[in-house]
Design a protein around this motif. Structure first.
Motif, PDB file in Angstrom:
ATOM      1  N   ALA A  76       0.815  -1.219   0.000  1.00  0.00           N
ATOM      2  CA  ALA A  76       0.000   0.000   0.000  1.00  0.00           C
ATOM      3  C   ALA A  76       0.846   1.266   0.000  1.00  0.00           C
ATOM      4  O   ALA A  76       0.387   2.329  -0.412  1.00  0.00           O
ATOM      5  N   GLU A  77       2.107   1.156   0.429  1.00  0.00           N
ATOM      6  CA  GLU A  77       3.001   2.308   0.519  1.00  0.00           C
ATOM      7  C   GLU A  77       3.970   2.408  -0.670  1.00  0.00           C
ATOM      8  O   GLU A  77       4.921   3.192  -0.612  1.00  0.00           O
ATOM      9  N   ALA A  78       3.747   1.635  -1.718  1.00  0.00           N
ATOM     10  CA  ALA A  78       4.664   1.628  -2.871  1.00  0.00           C
ATOM     11  C   ALA A  78       4.793   3.026  -3.478  1.00  0.00           C
ATOM     12  O   ALA A  78       3.823   3.788  -3.535  1.00  0.00           O
ATOM     13  N   ASP A  79       5.980   3.351  -3.942  1.00  0.00           N
ATOM     14  CA  ASP A  79       6.268   4.644  -4.565  1.00  0.00           C
ATOM     15  C   ASP A  79       5.821   4.594  -6.027  1.00  0.00           C
ATOM     16  O   ASP A  79       6.630   4.357  -6.932  1.00  0.00           O
ATOM     17  N   VAL A  80       4.548   4.807  -6.262  1.00  0.00           N
ATOM     18  CA  VAL A  80       3.978   4.686  -7.606  1.00  0.00           C
ATOM     19  C   VAL A  80       4.633   5.670  -8.578  1.00  0.00           C
ATOM     20  O   VAL A  80       4.972   5.293  -9.703  1.00  0.00           O
ATOM     21  N   ALA A  81       4.848   6.898  -8.158  1.00  0.00           N
ATOM     22  CA  ALA A  81       5.463   7.897  -9.046  1.00  0.00           C
ATOM     23  C   ALA A  81       6.879   7.477  -9.434  1.00  0.00           C
ATOM     24  O   ALA A  81       7.272   7.581 -10.608  1.00  0.00           O
ATOM     25  N   GLY A  82       7.652   6.990  -8.487  1.00  0.00           N
ATOM     26  CA  GLY A  82       9.009   6.538  -8.777  1.00  0.00           C
ATOM     27  C   GLY A  82       9.028   5.332  -9.704  1.00  0.00           C
ATOM     28  O   GLY A  82       9.864   5.239 -10.611  1.00  0.00           O
ATOM     29  N   ILE A  83       8.106   4.418  -9.481  1.00  0.00           N
ATOM     30  CA  ILE A  83       8.017   3.226 -10.335  1.00  0.00           C
ATOM     31  C   ILE A  83       7.610   3.618 -11.747  1.00  0.00           C
ATOM     32  O   ILE A  83       8.191   3.145 -12.725  1.00  0.00           O
ATOM     33  N   ARG A  84       6.625   4.505 -11.865  1.00  0.00           N
ATOM     34  CA  ARG A  84       6.213   4.975 -13.206  1.00  0.00           C
ATOM     35  C   ARG A  84       7.376   5.663 -13.922  1.00  0.00           C
ATOM     36  O   ARG A  84       7.568   5.484 -15.126  1.00  0.00           O
ATOM     37  N   ALA A  85       8.154   6.452 -13.199  1.00  0.00           N
ATOM     38  CA  ALA A  85       9.310   7.131 -13.801  1.00  0.00           C
ATOM     39  C   ALA A  85      10.321   6.109 -14.316  1.00  0.00           C
ATOM     40  O   ALA A  85      10.876   6.268 -15.411  1.00  0.00           O
ATOM     41  N   ALA A  86      10.568   5.048 -13.550  1.00  0.00           N
ATOM     42  CA  ALA A  86      11.503   4.003 -13.982  1.00  0.00           C
ATOM     43  C   ALA A  86      10.982   3.279 -15.222  1.00  0.00           C
ATOM     44  O   ALA A  86      11.742   2.993 -16.155  1.00  0.00           O
ATOM     45  N   LEU A  87       9.689   2.996 -15.270  1.00  0.00           N
ATOM     46  CA  LEU A  87       9.099   2.321 -16.432  1.00  0.00           C
ATOM     47  C   LEU A  87       9.146   3.207 -17.674  1.00  0.00           C
ATOM     48  O   LEU A  87       9.447   2.733 -18.777  1.00  0.00           O
ATOM     49  N   THR A  88       8.896   4.492 -17.505  1.00  0.00           N
ATOM     50  CA  THR A  88       8.986   5.432 -18.618  1.00  0.00           C
ATOM     51  C   THR A  88      10.413   5.512 -19.141  1.00  0.00           C
ATOM     52  O   THR A  88      10.651   5.551 -20.356  1.00  0.00           O
ATOM     53  N   ALA A  89      11.378   5.502 -18.236  1.00  0.00           N
ATOM     54  CA  ALA A  89      12.787   5.535 -18.635  1.00  0.00           C
ATOM     55  C   ALA A  89      13.156   4.304 -19.454  1.00  0.00           C
ATOM     56  O   ALA A  89      13.935   4.391 -20.407  1.00  0.00           O
ATOM     57  N   ILE A  90      12.592   3.151 -19.116  1.00  0.00           N
ATOM     58  CA  ILE A  90      12.845   1.927 -19.880  1.00  0.00           C
ATOM     59  C   ILE A  90      12.341   2.081 -21.305  1.00  0.00           C
ATOM     60  O   ILE A  90      13.039   1.737 -22.265  1.00  0.00           O
ATOM     61  N   GLU A  91      11.140   2.593 -21.469  1.00  0.00           N
ATOM     62  CA  GLU A  91      10.587   2.788 -22.816  1.00  0.00           C
ATOM     63  C   GLU A  91      11.444   3.764 -23.612  1.00  0.00           C
ATOM     64  O   GLU A  91      11.724   3.546 -24.790  1.00  0.00           O
TER      65      GLU A  91
END
Length: 149
Positions: A76-91
């Motif tokens: 429930a405390e996952a850093d969604v914004a940080g994870i999305r940023a990492a996924l965007t960087a992969i693309e």
């Protein structure tokens, strides 16, 4: 070409073998799932993307999709914004060009190998698998739909 195999139990099977140059219009590709492991100590993950590399076509691409509800169910405390940023960087890294940063001048294979090298405990590449495809970009979308969404 095919080979006939006789198993210990007496069953006969036929296996089709594709040799180099005999795949028709299909080429070998490699792919890896991109997983999010929000709490490494638990080992649970959510598939959040796929990266595809086809050497014969000089293609590398990644598509991501983060299911926040699944992620929040694990942490429930996952850093969604940080994870999305990492996924965007992969693309962006796979797309190459100016958006890829330092990898902009690298060939497709080098960008894929960089991507599948572990570097984070939260956003991780899965094992590399192979297949045959006539269109790696379409294959990327197919795998995203099949394994991530």
């Amino acid at each position: 070409m095919s080979e006939t195999h006789i198993h210990m139990a007496g069953h006969v099977t036929e296996r089709h073998i594709t040799r180099a140059g005999q795949g028709g219009d299909r080429d070998v590709f490699e792919y890896a799932l991109i997983r999010v492991v929000p709490r490494i100590e638990r080992g649970e993950c959510v598939n959040a993307g796929v990266a595809v590399y086809c050497r014969a076509r000089g293609y590398v691409g990644a598509r991501t999709h983060l299911d926040e509800a699944r992620l929040r169910a694990l942490d429930a405390e996952a850093d969604v914004a940080g994870i999305r940023a990492a996924l965007t960087a992969i693309e962006r890294h796979c797309a190459g060009g100016a958006e890829a940063g330092q990898a902009a001048g690298d060939d497709a294979g080098r960008r894929f190998r960089w991507l599948i090298a572990p570097r984070s405990t939260v956003v991780q590449p899965g094992p590399v698998h192979t297949g045959l495809t006539a269109d790696p970009a379409t294959e990327t979308e197919r795998l995203l739909d099949l394994l991530v969404r």
